[in-house]
Design an enzyme around this catalytic site. Structure first.
Site, PDB file in Angstrom:
ATOM      1  N   LYS A  19       0.447  -1.139  -0.221  1.00  0.00           N
ATOM      2  CA  LYS A  19       0.453  -0.295   0.011  1.00  0.00           C
ATOM      3  C   LYS A  19       0.801   1.162   0.238  1.00  0.00           C
ATOM      4  CE  LYS A  19      -3.022   0.777   3.919  1.00  0.00           C
ATOM      5  NZ  LYS A  19      -2.485   1.694   4.420  1.00  0.00           N
ATOM      6  N   SER A  20       1.750   1.236   0.455  1.00  0.00           N
ATOM      7  CA  SER A  20       2.874   2.854   1.154  1.00  0.00           C
ATOM      8  C   SER A  20       3.413   2.945  -0.224  1.00  0.00           C
ATOM      9  CB  SER A  20       4.064   2.357   1.957  1.00  0.00           C
ATOM     10  OG  SER A  20       3.444   1.494   3.264  1.00  0.00           O
ATOM     11  N   ARG A  24       2.885   5.592  -3.100  1.00  0.00           N
ATOM     12  CA  ARG A  24       4.041   6.431  -3.408  1.00  0.00           C
ATOM     13  C   ARG A  24       3.998   6.641  -4.917  1.00  0.00           C
ATOM     14  NH1 ARG A  24       3.867   5.767   1.255  1.00  0.00           N
ATOM     15  NH2 ARG A  24       5.980   6.613   3.297  1.00  0.00           N
ATOM     16  N   GLY A  91      -4.540   8.160   5.577  1.00  0.00           N
ATOM     17  CA  GLY A  91      -3.485   9.327   5.974  1.00  0.00           C
ATOM     18  C   GLY A  91      -2.167   9.639   5.316  1.00  0.00           C
ATOM     19  N   SER A 164       7.860   8.593  12.439  1.00  0.00           N
ATOM     20  CA  SER A 164       6.490   8.643  11.502  1.00  0.00           C
ATOM     21  C   SER A 164       6.855   8.837   9.669  1.00  0.00           C
ATOM     22  CB  SER A 164       5.232   9.161  11.678  1.00  0.00           C
ATOM     23  OG  SER A 164       4.580   9.559  10.825  1.00  0.00           O
ATOM     24  N   GLN A 166       5.587   8.580   7.329  1.00  0.00           N
ATOM     25  CA  GLN A 166       3.311   9.979   6.838  1.00  0.00           C
ATOM     26  C   GLN A 166       4.217  11.486   7.271  1.00  0.00           C
ATOM     27  OE1 GLN A 166       0.287   8.993   7.813  1.00  0.00           O
ATOM     28  NE2 GLN A 166       0.577   7.026   6.761  1.00  0.00           N
ATOM     29  N   ASP A 312       1.874  -1.111  11.535  1.00  0.00           N
ATOM     30  CA  ASP A 312       0.502  -2.147  11.540  1.00  0.00           C
ATOM     31  C   ASP A 312      -0.283  -3.513  11.507  1.00  0.00           C
ATOM     32  OD1 ASP A 312      -0.111   0.470  10.437  1.00  0.00           O
ATOM     33  OD2 ASP A 312       1.177  -0.077   8.529  1.00  0.00           O
ATOM     34  N   LYS A 339      -4.579   5.962  14.439  1.00  0.00           N
ATOM     35  CA  LYS A 339      -4.456   5.188  13.964  1.00  0.00           C
ATOM     36  C   LYS A 339      -6.254   5.183  12.831  1.00  0.00           C
ATOM     37  CE  LYS A 339      -0.313   3.983  12.492  1.00  0.00           C
ATOM     38  NZ  LYS A 339       0.377   4.420  11.955  1.00  0.00           N
ATOM     39  N   ARG A 343      -6.146   1.521  17.657  1.00  0.00           N
ATOM     40  CA  ARG A 343      -6.316   0.117  17.613  1.00  0.00           C
ATOM     41  C   ARG A 343      -5.417  -0.595  19.350  1.00  0.00           C
ATOM     42  NH1 ARG A 343      -3.600   0.397  12.007  1.00  0.00           N
ATOM     43  NH2 ARG A 343      -5.162   0.066  10.821  1.00  0.00           N
TER      44      ARG A 343
HETATM   45  C1  S3P Z   1       2.674   4.279   6.818  1.00  0.00           C
HETATM   46  C2  S3P Z   1       3.265   4.698   7.069  1.00  0.00           C
HETATM   47  C3  S3P Z   1       2.788   4.558   8.811  1.00  0.00           C
HETATM   48  C4  S3P Z   1       1.550   3.775   8.845  1.00  0.00           C
HETATM   49  C5  S3P Z   1       0.630   4.158   7.348  1.00  0.00           C
HETATM   50  C6  S3P Z   1       1.211   3.851   5.731  1.00  0.00           C
HETATM   51  C7  S3P Z   1       3.359   5.114   5.283  1.00  0.00           C
HETATM   52  O1  S3P Z   1       2.761   5.304   9.809  1.00  0.00           O
HETATM   53  O2  S3P Z   1       0.809   3.211   9.924  1.00  0.00           O
HETATM   54  O3  S3P Z   1      -0.650   2.737   7.331  1.00  0.00           O
HETATM   55  O4  S3P Z   1       2.791   4.550   3.967  1.00  0.00           O
HETATM   56  O5  S3P Z   1       3.980   6.214   5.319  1.00  0.00           O
HETATM   57  P1  S3P Z   1       3.185   7.079  10.521  1.00  0.00           P
HETATM   58  O6  S3P Z   1       4.339   6.970   9.037  1.00  0.00           O
HETATM   59  O7  S3P Z   1       2.191   7.663  10.533  1.00  0.00           O
HETATM   60  O8  S3P Z   1       3.714   5.704  11.728  1.00  0.00           O
END
Ligand code: S3P
Length: 425
Positions: A19-20, A24, A91, A164, A166, A312, A339, A343
């Site tokens: 997914k990440s 991107r 997110g 993080s 993100q 996760d 999250k 959780r």
């Molecule tokens: C993600 C980073 C994680 C993860 C999320 C996806 C990403 O969050 O929990 O499911 O794609 O960068 P954080 O970086 O805020 O912990």
């Protein structure tokens, strides 16, 4: 959706794309010059939200199912969207896109679903504002909807309180456009997919310890991306394979980036029989086939720098710990509270409903394993990872487990229930 005890799980599975990395590939492909062809793109609702946002900003994206072609418009090629951008439940979309939008020559409003509107955005608003961004929470509560007016940005060295990816990625993306160098230091290293892919697309990114740095780019260049299977999705089959007696599952082409593979170390610490085969690298990301055989597990302690590498996976690890002998302690995992759902609270409530001996702590939980679990009605809180975790727990519990809101798995793993059923045959 209902689950009962299953016979052994056996066979091979190709896990859907990470997914990440899928997010991107759309974002960076949109900002690159030329075409980016993405294979094994995750067709989950979160990644489709990212596609929709960039289409609204004038990017041509051909979604052919397994493969996606992005016709990038260059670093300054985004157009002002006609409407609000809807990030859905994602997110990653909300936070990463904010870093990009902070530097454009237009203004835009971002929103999402009820869960997104409760998630903390101050963590990106603060550093982006330090860089010169104009980013406001419309309700004044530090959450989406966010109004962003593009501005000239300046590089900063930001020290983040949370590990993080993100937050780090939002700042690095703003740094692509900023004057001077931008650096982010985190308490522990979070997933580094942005650094890997930005470099692969030609950006000047470097890392040293827990600090990632970027210099402004003139252009990024489109490239082919093969998305590895998502280890966070594989996690449910790793757990199911370990817990259901007599199981043997081969999970093909899964990403094993060391900033993501904490679940493998934890499983091994718990006594799991897991073997990595066919190690390889795709578009800068390490991959392997993961062979899982059912095992007798024992408790462990999880905390500190490993937490971001399995953040996760903690819900399914907590479920596994219920079936392990002895105590498992999870600490330093306060991030779980912010999250898609809280959780810690949701896991403790639902595991307790199944008869588990589990205590909530300030930043994690303590699980005393070895008690048999029984079926229960589980409220997923529409959190995809909670729904999948309890599908696995339901396969190992006495009686029937019913999951409310089970369809939310579409966020990250649309074919999850079908894949689970296929292995049980
Ligand atoms: C993600 C980073 C994680 C993860 C999320 C996806 C990403 O969050 O929990 O499911 O794609 O960068 P954080 O970086 O805020 O912990």
């Amino acid at each position: 959706m209902k689950f009962t005890k299953t016979s052994p799980l056996r066979g091979e599975l190709s896990i859907p794309g990470d997914k990440s990395i899928s997010h991107r590939s759309i974002m960076f492909g949109s900002l690159a010059k030329g075409t980016t062809e993405i294979t094994n793109f995750l067709q989950g609702a979160d990644c489709l939200s990212t596609i929709a946002c960039f289409e609204k900003m004038g990017i041509g994206i051909e979604n052919n199912g397994d493969s996606v072609i992005v016709h990038g418009n260059g670093l300054i090629g985004l157009k002002k969207p006609d409407t609000i951008l809807d990030c859905g439940n994602s997110g990653t979309t909300t936070r990463l896109i904010s870093g990009i939008l902070a530097a454009q020559d237009f203004d835009v409003t971002l929103t999402g679903d009820d869960s997104i509107k409760k998630r903390p955005m101050k963590r990106i608003m603060d550093p982006l504002s330090h860089m010169g961004a104009d980013i406001r929470s419309l309700e004044g509560n530090g959450c989406a909807p966010l109004a962003i007016t593009g501005k000239k940005l300046y590089g900063i060295h930001y020290t983040s309180k949370v590990a993080s990816a993100q937050v780090k990625s939002a700042i690095l993306l703003a740094g692509l456009y900023a004057e001077g160098e931008t650096k982010v230091t985190e308490p522990y290293v979070s997933r580094n997919h942005s650094e890997i892919m930005l470099k692969y697309f030609g950006a000047d990114v470097s890392t040293e310890g827990t600090t990632a740095s970027i210099r402004p780019a003139k252009e990024l260049y489109g490239n082919r991306i093969v998305v590895p299977g998502d280890i966070s999705s594989a996690a449910f089959f790793i757990a199911a394979g370990l817990l259901v007696p007599g199981s043997e599952i081969l999970l093909k082409h899964v990403g094993i980036n060391p900033t993501r593979d904490g679940i493998l170390s934890v499983c091994r610490d718990m006594g799991a029989d897991i073997t990595l085969l066919n190690k390889n690298t795709d578009s800068g990301e390490p991959t392997a086939d993961i062979l899982v055989k059912s095992s007798t597990l024992h408790g462990t302690e999880i905390g500190g720098s490993i937490i971001p590498t399995l953040i996760d996976e903690l819900p399914v690890i907590a479920a596994m710990a219920c079936f392990a002998e002895g105590e498992t302690v999870i600490r330093d995992a306060g991030e779980l509270k912010v999250k898609e759902s809280n959780r810690i609270e949701v896991m403790v409530r639902n595991l307790s409903a199944m008869g588990a001996d589990v205590t909530e702590t300030e930043d994690g939980m303590i699980i005393r394993g070895g008690r048999p679990l029984h079926g229960a009605v589980i409220d997923s809180k529409l959190d995809h990872r909670i729904a999948m975790t309890f599908a696995v727990a339901g396969l190992c519990a006495e009686g029937e487990t019913e999951i409310k809101g089970a369809e939310c798995v579409n966020i990250s793993y649309p074919g999850f229930y079908q894949d689970l059923e296929r292995l049980g045959r």
